[in-house]
Design a protein around this motif. Structure first.
Motif, PDB file in Angstrom:
ATOM      1  N   LEU A 482      84.905  80.641 149.506  1.00  0.00           N
ATOM      2  CA  LEU A 482      83.594  80.381 150.103  1.00  0.00           C
ATOM      3  C   LEU A 482      83.685  80.020 151.581  1.00  0.00           C
ATOM      4  CD1 LEU A 482      82.178  78.372 147.089  1.00  0.00           C
ATOM      5  CD2 LEU A 482      81.243  80.526 147.936  1.00  0.00           C
ATOM      6  N   THR A 483      84.778  79.416 152.004  1.00  0.00           N
ATOM      7  CA  THR A 483      84.928  79.043 153.414  1.00  0.00           C
ATOM      8  C   THR A 483      85.652  80.099 154.229  1.00  0.00           C
ATOM      9  OG1 THR A 483      87.032  77.890 153.019  1.00  0.00           O
ATOM     10  CG2 THR A 483      85.007  76.599 152.794  1.00  0.00           C
ATOM     11  N   GLY A 484      86.420  80.981 153.558  1.00  0.00           N
ATOM     12  CA  GLY A 484      87.195  81.992 154.265  1.00  0.00           C
ATOM     13  C   GLY A 484      88.534  81.498 154.766  1.00  0.00           C
ATOM     14  N   GLU A 485      88.939  80.293 154.384  1.00  0.00           N
ATOM     15  CA  GLU A 485      90.212  79.752 154.848  1.00  0.00           C
ATOM     16  C   GLU A 485      91.376  80.406 154.096  1.00  0.00           C
ATOM     17  OE1 GLU A 485      92.575  75.455 155.264  1.00  0.00           O
ATOM     18  OE2 GLU A 485      90.525  75.539 154.479  1.00  0.00           O
ATOM     19  N   ARG A 486      92.424  80.805 154.843  1.00  0.00           N
ATOM     20  CA  ARG A 486      93.616  81.408 154.261  1.00  0.00           C
ATOM     21  C   ARG A 486      94.856  80.766 154.877  1.00  0.00           C
ATOM     22  NH1 ARG A 486      90.021  82.811 151.620  1.00  0.00           N
ATOM     23  NH2 ARG A 486      89.534  84.863 150.758  1.00  0.00           N
ATOM     24  N   VAL A 487      96.019  81.047 154.260  1.00  0.00           N
ATOM     25  CA  VAL A 487      97.263  80.421 154.684  1.00  0.00           C
ATOM     26  C   VAL A 487      98.323  81.492 154.929  1.00  0.00           C
ATOM     27  CG1 VAL A 487      99.048  78.734 154.112  1.00  0.00           C
ATOM     28  CG2 VAL A 487      96.712  78.383 153.294  1.00  0.00           C
ATOM     29  N   HIS A 488      98.932  81.484 156.123  1.00  0.00           N
ATOM     30  CA  HIS A 488     100.057  82.368 156.413  1.00  0.00           C
ATOM     31  C   HIS A 488     101.287  81.911 155.629  1.00  0.00           C
ATOM     32  CE1 HIS A 488      98.334  84.853 159.528  1.00  0.00           C
ATOM     33  NE2 HIS A 488      97.914  83.797 160.204  1.00  0.00           N
ATOM     34  N   LYS A 489     102.303  82.784 155.590  1.00  0.00           N
ATOM     35  CA  LYS A 489     103.542  82.437 154.899  1.00  0.00           C
ATOM     36  C   LYS A 489     104.209  81.214 155.503  1.00  0.00           C
ATOM     37  CE  LYS A 489     104.662  87.037 153.115  1.00  0.00           C
ATOM     38  NZ  LYS A 489     105.646  88.146 153.100  1.00  0.00           N
ATOM     39  N   ASP A 490     104.011  81.003 156.818  1.00  0.00           N
ATOM     40  CA  ASP A 490     104.632  79.856 157.469  1.00  0.00           C
ATOM     41  C   ASP A 490     103.817  78.576 157.313  1.00  0.00           C
ATOM     42  OD1 ASP A 490     102.469  80.255 159.108  1.00  0.00           O
ATOM     43  OD2 ASP A 490     103.625  80.766 160.895  1.00  0.00           O
ATOM     44  N   GLY A 491     102.694  78.662 156.554  1.00  0.00           N
ATOM     45  CA  GLY A 491     101.888  77.475 156.294  1.00  0.00           C
ATOM     46  C   GLY A 491     100.725  77.274 157.237  1.00  0.00           C
ATOM     47  N   THR A 492     100.627  78.049 158.310  1.00  0.00           N
ATOM     48  CA  THR A 492      99.501  77.917 159.234  1.00  0.00           C
ATOM     49  C   THR A 492      98.256  78.589 158.663  1.00  0.00           C
ATOM     50  OG1 THR A 492     100.180  79.934 160.387  1.00  0.00           O
ATOM     51  CG2 THR A 492     101.022  77.817 161.229  1.00  0.00           C
ATOM     52  N   SER A 493      97.100  78.118 159.090  1.00  0.00           N
ATOM     53  CA  SER A 493      95.829  78.600 158.553  1.00  0.00           C
ATOM     54  C   SER A 493      95.231  79.696 159.422  1.00  0.00           C
ATOM     55  CB  SER A 493      94.828  77.444 158.440  1.00  0.00           C
ATOM     56  OG  SER A 493      95.289  76.462 157.554  1.00  0.00           O
ATOM     57  N   TYR A 494      94.435  80.539 158.802  1.00  0.00           N
ATOM     58  CA  TYR A 494      93.645  81.529 159.532  1.00  0.00           C
ATOM     59  C   TYR A 494      92.358  81.770 158.749  1.00  0.00           C
ATOM     60  CZ  TYR A 494      95.381  85.045 156.161  1.00  0.00           C
ATOM     61  OH  TYR A 494      95.674  85.744 155.029  1.00  0.00           O
ATOM     62  N   GLN A 495      91.410  82.482 159.350  1.00  0.00           N
ATOM     63  CA  GLN A 495      90.087  82.674 158.761  1.00  0.00           C
ATOM     64  C   GLN A 495      89.833  84.135 158.417  1.00  0.00           C
ATOM     65  OE1 GLN A 495      88.789  79.166 157.989  1.00  0.00           O
ATOM     66  NE2 GLN A 495      87.127  80.645 158.093  1.00  0.00           N
ATOM     67  N   VAL A 496      89.146  84.358 157.311  1.00  0.00           N
ATOM     68  CA  VAL A 496      88.582  85.658 156.969  1.00  0.00           C
ATOM     69  C   VAL A 496      87.086  85.444 156.744  1.00  0.00           C
ATOM     70  CG1 VAL A 496      90.731  86.475 155.946  1.00  0.00           C
ATOM     71  CG2 VAL A 496      89.017  85.373 154.494  1.00  0.00           C
ATOM     72  N   ASP A 497      86.369  86.513 156.454  1.00  0.00           N
ATOM     73  CA  ASP A 497      84.929  86.377 156.236  1.00  0.00           C
ATOM     74  C   ASP A 497      84.654  85.493 155.026  1.00  0.00           C
ATOM     75  OD1 ASP A 497      84.387  88.014 158.363  1.00  0.00           O
ATOM     76  OD2 ASP A 497      84.245  89.831 157.136  1.00  0.00           O
ATOM     77  N   PRO A 498      83.839  84.454 155.173  1.00  0.00           N
ATOM     78  CA  PRO A 498      83.515  83.603 154.021  1.00  0.00           C
ATOM     79  C   PRO A 498      82.553  84.304 153.073  1.00  0.00           C
ATOM     80  CG  PRO A 498      82.260  82.909 155.939  1.00  0.00           C
ATOM     81  CD  PRO A 498      83.197  83.992 156.411  1.00  0.00           C
ATOM     82  N   CYS A 499      82.555  83.871 151.833  1.00  0.00           N
ATOM     83  CA  CYS A 499      81.618  84.398 150.831  1.00  0.00           C
ATOM     84  C   CYS A 499      80.411  83.473 150.733  1.00  0.00           C
ATOM     85  CB  CYS A 499      82.289  84.501 149.464  1.00  0.00           C
ATOM     86  SG  CYS A 499      83.663  85.672 149.387  1.00  0.00           S
ATOM     87  N   PRO A 500      79.229  84.012 150.513  1.00  0.00           N
ATOM     88  CA  PRO A 500      78.062  83.153 150.316  1.00  0.00           C
ATOM     89  C   PRO A 500      78.063  82.548 148.920  1.00  0.00           C
ATOM     90  CG  PRO A 500      77.449  85.454 150.050  1.00  0.00           C
ATOM     91  CD  PRO A 500      78.896  85.447 150.467  1.00  0.00           C
TER      92      PRO A 500
END
Length: 645
Positions: A482-500
């Protein structure tokens, strides 16, 4: 001899049908400890649900659309009475009986309400198959009860219990309601660690798909791809795109009158259907299509023991000249001669006339779209259904590595099932939610297509290990979808399109009876009302929007129609009476909140109902909404309130 005194009419009818089937020689699976599932289910008591706002997501309206329940799935389905007979699709991934992946408590054979989770059933347990069946069959029965008449069950399984599960579902749903046995490719490379007992590297698993009623179920066409449409062209200048089709079909041995030759105006050659095939349209219509090339045809007996051929009437030279003029002019008739007139007589299949979607029939490489809407045994390769490793990678990208899940169904597989068998505004139930793939799939499909599908997920986790991953993993995955938050393999965060959207998190707690309801504190009572409420006309789609706590003495929620719901309850030891003064307070709270009559009021007693009041007596009306059967489940059972583990 069994006593049938307390059996309901429905139970007795089931027993009679079962005896009729046995007398007629119907195939049934018998196993140690077998008990009719409805006898087990009717013993399961509904439970309270405690809403946990901290673990829920979205505003009140968004939370009410979707539900994640922490607790035993059999108890949860019994408690979800408002969804009984309202679910469009159940897609689920139960334990596969691989050893140490499911628990069984022998006490459940007598009391399915026992809170002990039991021990893991190891792979070397000689009774593991019967235990797995005793665990699964009551749950499968409740799944069937949750489905609409048009509903569909899609259940994942591997080879260990495939045949036993299939027999159970054939018996429970009816063999005629089996839609498909999907064979999906979970890996695309062979494993090199095949042992002496396994012999073959397993690369596939299965999804058994059953309809509650195959005559009411709908199998939706999948969207057509650009690659599928690219085979349509218009080399003759036709304004409509078309692809080569065939006027012939199988059945030459039974339709000998449709096996005959036709003469080409370009070469004069007599051409026949391929071996084993015959013309699939009647002679009169085929003759008319041939004559669109500028010549007349007549029947001619070739004295070969076969049906008369269709040959050109008159001069072959004139027929050839006329046909070549039409070929050169372009925009040929719907029946055309291949290879510039040198080939066989074919049919133009127009893109605008084919199904605007793909019937899920075999491997998606098959591009024949005039197949019947029938599945049977099918295979989905990994490009169409995803594979197990992609499911694990997807989960890791959302919640990070170290989640501990070794088998996760890929989103692509679950999305595909949902798109085929759940309507745009349907409800999807997953009683074995695991990491929450089903809920994630629903949210993504809604975002991409604008559909309004909803989900109900149930997950217990392993609380005895302190691993209640309904809240630590399933909930977290849904939030990040719902927020679009994701995690790289190295543990850092990145964003994708959130879901309503959003979801409500609730936990199963104590068993319900009249005494249990009357012992609740106000906040506990509110949770029970919010989770059990449904309107007769709307049922699963009806919900109450909770209002902020502390603003009102009685008003606690409003319905989708803008009507107010009021609770006269300060605790089990305080009076709960709808009198004149309480009524005045209710009217004032409704007026200040912009609510219109009628006023829905829950209270223990009413001595002044007042105008425009719909009075709901506590506990009777609440128990009614939970599906209590007064004949077999008295409201006041005398049992103590027992907390769920």
């Amino acid at each position: 001899m069994a006593s049938y005194d307390n059996f309901s009419r429905e139970d007795l009818l089931r027993i009679l049908r079962q005896r009729d089937e046995e007398e007629q020689g119907a195939l049934r699976l018998h196993y140690h400890g077998e008990t009719p599932p409805w006898q087990i289910v009717r013993q399961v008591r509904p439970r309270c649900q405690k809403i946990e706002p901290r673990l829920s997501w979205g505003n009140e309206a968004e939370q009410a659309e979707n539900l994640l329940i922490e607790g035993d799935n059999l108890q949860a389905m019994v408690s979800l009475y408002k969804y009984r007979g309202q679910v469009d699709l159940i897609v689920t991934d139960p334990p596969y009986n691989t050893g140490n992946d499911f628990r069984y408590n022998d006490k459940w054979d007598i009391d399915p309400n026992d809170t002990d989770l039991g021990r893991f059933v190891p792979a070397d347990d000689g009774s593991r198959h019967s235990k797995w069946l005793r665990f699964m069959v009551p749950r499968l029965w409740m799944m069937r009860e949750m489905l609409k008449p048009s509903g569909v069950l899609a259940i994942c399984i591997d080879h260990r219990e495939l045949f036993r599960l299939g027999l159970v579902l054939d018996e429970m749903f009816g063999e005629e309601n089996r839609i498909a046995v999907i064979n999906w490719q979970k890996t695309y490379a062979p494993k090199n660690n095949v042992g002496k007992r396994t012999h073959v590297s397993t690369s596939t698993e299965y999804v058994l798909v059953y309809a509650k009623s195959v005559d009411r179920a709908v199998t939706t066409l999948l969207p057509r791809s650009e690659a599928m449409n690219s085979r349509y062209d218009a080399p003759d200048g036709d304004p409509n795109l078309w692809a080569p089709g065939d006027f012939t079909g199988r059945g030459a041995d039974t339709h000998w009158g449709q096996v005959y030759g036709i003469q080409s105006p370009f070469t004069g050659e007599i051409m026949w259907p391929s071996e084993g095939r015959c013309w699939a349209i009647e002679r009169k219509r085929l003759k008319a299509l041939l004559e669109l090339w500028g010549c007349k045809y007549t029947n001619k007996d070739m004295h070969d023991g076969r049906a008369p051929c269709l040959v050109i009437k008159g001069s072959l030279e004139k027929a050839k000249a006329a046909a070549e003029r039409i070929l050169t002019a372009g925009n040929w008739p719907v029946g055309y001669w291949r290879d510039g007139g040198l080939g066989h007589f074919r049919m133009k299949v127009y893109l605008k006339h084919v199904k605007q979607g793909v019937v899920p029939m075999t491997y998606w490489g098959d591009e024949e779209f005039d197949t019947p809407d029938y599945l049977g045994p099918v295979s989905w390769d990994h490009e169409q259904s995803g594979h197990s490793q992609s499911g694990i990678n997807e989960l890791s990208s959302i919640v990070g590595r170290g989640h501990g899940f070794e088998t996760v169904k890929p989103l692509k597989l679950i999305r595909k099932i949902i798109q085929i068998w759940c309507p745009q505004k349907g409800i999807v139930l997953d009683p074995f939610a695991g990491s929450g793939t089903t809920g994630h799939a629903v949210l993504e499909i809604n975002r991409e297509t604008g559909s309004e599908r909803r989900f109900v997920l149930v997950e217990q986790g392993r609380p005895e290990r302190g691993d209640s991953y309904a809240r630590s993993l399933t909930c977290e995955r849904l939030k990040r979808a719902l927020t679009g938050e994701r995690v790289h393999k190295d543990g850092t965060s990145y964003q994708v399109d959130p879901c309503p959207g959003g979801f409500r998190f609730s936990k199963l707690t104590s068993k319900i009876d009249a005494a249990a309801v009357l012992s609740l504190q106000r906040e506990e009572m509110l949770d029970l009302l919010l989770t059990s409420h449904w309107d007769q006309g709307e049922r699963a789609s009806s919900h109450l929007q909770r209002l902020p706590a502390g603003q009102h003495e009685y008003l606690f929620a409003r319905s989708g129609r803008g009507e107010g719901f009021f609770l006269v309850w300060a605790g089990p030891d305080r009076p709960s009476v709808l009198n004149r003064d309480v009524f005045r307070g209710i009217v004032e709270e409704a007026r200040s909140s912009g609510l219109t009559p009628p006023y829905h009021v829950y209270a223990r007693t009413a001595i002044y109902p007042g105008p425009n009041v719909l009075f709901y007596q506590i506990p009777d009306r609440i128990l009614e909404k939970l599906g209590f059967n007064e004949a077999t489940q008295p409201f006041a059972s005398g049992e103590s309130v027992e907390e769920a583990a």
